[in-house]
Design an enzyme around this catalytic site. Structure first.
Site, PDB file in Angstrom:
ATOM      1  N   ASP A  80      29.431  44.178  38.033  1.00  0.00           N
ATOM      2  CA  ASP A  80      30.874  44.734  37.734  1.00  0.00           C
ATOM      3  C   ASP A  80      32.006  43.736  37.589  1.00  0.00           C
ATOM      4  OD1 ASP A  80      32.628  46.807  37.323  1.00  0.00           O
ATOM      5  OD2 ASP A  80      32.863  47.300  39.413  1.00  0.00           O
ATOM      6  N   GLU A  91      31.084  48.487  31.378  1.00  0.00           N
ATOM      7  CA  GLU A  91      30.916  48.916  32.652  1.00  0.00           C
ATOM      8  C   GLU A  91      29.525  49.280  32.993  1.00  0.00           C
ATOM      9  OE1 GLU A  91      33.020  48.824  34.950  1.00  0.00           O
ATOM     10  OE2 GLU A  91      34.870  48.948  34.106  1.00  0.00           O
ATOM     11  N   HIS A 115      30.253  46.708  44.107  1.00  0.00           N
ATOM     12  CA  HIS A 115      31.304  46.717  44.913  1.00  0.00           C
ATOM     13  C   HIS A 115      30.603  46.529  46.559  1.00  0.00           C
ATOM     14  CE1 HIS A 115      34.763  48.713  42.783  1.00  0.00           C
ATOM     15  NE2 HIS A 115      34.153  48.031  41.908  1.00  0.00           N
ATOM     16  N   GLU A 124      41.665  45.618  36.147  1.00  0.00           N
ATOM     17  CA  GLU A 124      41.115  46.997  36.137  1.00  0.00           C
ATOM     18  C   GLU A 124      40.756  47.436  37.559  1.00  0.00           C
ATOM     19  OE1 GLU A 124      37.813  49.817  35.603  1.00  0.00           O
ATOM     20  OE2 GLU A 124      37.823  48.091  36.952  1.00  0.00           O
ATOM     21  N   GLU A 125      40.386  46.578  38.365  1.00  0.00           N
ATOM     22  CA  GLU A 125      40.075  47.195  39.764  1.00  0.00           C
ATOM     23  C   GLU A 125      41.060  47.315  40.628  1.00  0.00           C
ATOM     24  OE1 GLU A 125      37.147  47.600  40.270  1.00  0.00           O
ATOM     25  OE2 GLU A 125      35.474  46.163  39.407  1.00  0.00           O
ATOM     26  N   ASP A 185      38.479  40.631  36.293  1.00  0.00           N
ATOM     27  CA  ASP A 185      38.775  41.004  37.785  1.00  0.00           C
ATOM     28  C   ASP A 185      37.759  41.426  38.654  1.00  0.00           C
ATOM     29  OD1 ASP A 185      39.685  43.228  36.338  1.00  0.00           O
ATOM     30  OD2 ASP A 185      40.691  43.874  38.136  1.00  0.00           O
ATOM     31  N   HIS A 194      36.518  43.684  31.690  1.00  0.00           N
ATOM     32  CA  HIS A 194      37.631  42.996  32.656  1.00  0.00           C
ATOM     33  C   HIS A 194      36.875  41.749  33.576  1.00  0.00           C
ATOM     34  CE1 HIS A 194      35.845  44.979  36.168  1.00  0.00           C
ATOM     35  NE2 HIS A 194      35.543  46.022  35.562  1.00  0.00           N
TER      36      HIS A 194
END
EC number: 3.5.1.18
Length: 376
Positions: free
Chosen positions: A100, A163, A349, A134-135, A69, A67
């Site tokens: 990520d 991931e 994150h 995805e997030e 995003d 992903h």
């Protein structure tokens, strides 16, 4: 390979693609893939951009999935380096999405590029499935692409998701499955009233206490060889007006279960309904199933991934199913073997997210070797 991976990762990080925005990331990737002969198919749904890029035909079909995003950065002033600068300091690439998963996405792309250059007439098909959702809700991303592919009766045999799977060092963990996730929003009804006249009201907090105790202490299962026991956590609970003289008329409860393959969503729903009936509660409940559990036991893909990780890192990885949900839950619906492998997840994150440039280079080599083992 390392130079190309890092350069592409930096390009992607510099684009602030807060979910579900893509901000041109997939355009950068698509141009590279088209240049080496990939066929591009854009699949936009709602505010989400998805790319399905393929090279070759026939079986098996191996998908590299990722992903573009990212989650928000929070206060940029809290970062040691600007979150979209993609600066490299002491061989660490800094920025939101570095771990990520723009770093490993770049490694997947370069590995696929290099492979088709060396093996232009490889057996089977290579596909890249890239989404910008995805997030966040994950409704218009991989889930919709999989729906489209299934409607066309297309097949995916193997899927590698980039991931960040590793914990202490690169090569310690391969994810070969994930627990299911289901959330309930429960409204327990009472009768609002004055606290001085409880006989004229019904306090839903009081009437729910025995139910809540059973709900939070109930043993759903004992887990199994591949999964830990199912767990339940209350995420939100609300009742009352904020005044100290009003008995609330309703209690709102939101809880989530991460469940293993010993049970299913129907068992969960029925068990909760039985508990609620046991205590005579009046209620409304809404369920949201985020994903069913899936497991890829040791087969060609798992074995190829283990071998590639051992070859490049000199570590023997452990197969693991812990952690949150991923887009693997959607791809697994097609009957594919699914693994997740990528760099360390220690900073994902978080403020000051970063990733080792050497680890990204090794990820690229691992992805390349997986292709060699399965398609040559």
């Amino acid at each position: 390979m390392k130079h190309n991976i890092i350069e592409l990762a930096q390009q992607l990080i510099r684009n602030p693609s807060i979910s579900p925005q893509d901000k041109g990331c997939q355009q950068i990737i698509s141009q590279r893939l088209a240049a080496v002969g990939f066929t591009l198919e854009w699949m936009p749904f709602g505010d989400t951009l998805n790319l399905w890029a393929t090279h070759g035909n026939g079986d098996p079909c191996i998908v590299f999935a990722g992903h573009t995003d990212i989650v928000p950065t929070g206060d940029p002033a809290q970062w040691q380096y600007p979150p979209f600068s993609a600066i490299i300091v002491d061989e660490m690439l800094h920025g939101r999405g570095a771990a990520d998963m723009k770093g490993s996405l770049a490694a997947l792309v370069i590995a696929a590029e290099n492979f088709v250059r060396k093996y232009p007439n490889h057996s089977g098909k290579i596909a890249l499935l890239i989404t910008s959702d995805e997030e966040a809700t994950a409704k218009d991303g991989t889930a919709k692409v999989v729906e489209t592919l299934m409607a066309r009766h297309e097949k995916i045999d193997y899927a590698v998701i980039g991931e960040p799977s590793c914990s202490k060092y690169l090569g310690d963990i391969i994810k070969n499955g994930r627990r299911g996730s289901i959330t309930a929003e429960l409204y327990i009804e009472g009768v609002q009233g004055h606290v001085a006249y409880p006989h004229l009201a019904q306090n839903p907090i009081h009437t729910s206490l025995a139910f809540l105790n059973e709900l939070t202490t109930y043993q759903w299962d004992n887990g199994n060889t591949f999964f830990p026991p199912t767990s339940l956590q209350i995420a939100n609970i609300k009742a009352g007006t904020g005044n100290n003289n009003v008995i609330p008329g309703e209690l709102y409860l939101q809880f989530n279960l991460r469940y293993c393959t010993e049970i299913n969503d129907q068992i969960i729903k029925q068990t909760v309904a039985t508990m609620l009936a046991k205590y005579g509660l009046q209620y409304r409940i809404h369920w949201h199933l985020s994903g069913k559990p899936f497991l890829s036991s040791e087969g060609k893909l798992v074995n190829a991934t283990i071998q590639a990780v051992e070859n490049i890192t000199k570590h023997t990885p452990r197969l693991d199913t812990s952690g949150g949900t991923s887009d693997g839950r959607f791809i697994a619906l097609m009957g594919a073997e699914v693994v997740e492998f990528g760099p360390l997840n220690a900073t994902i994150h978080k403020v000051n997210e970063c990733v080792s440039t050497e680890d990204l280079a090794k990820c690229g080599q691992i992805y390349y070797q997986i292709l060699e083992q399965l398609l040559t």
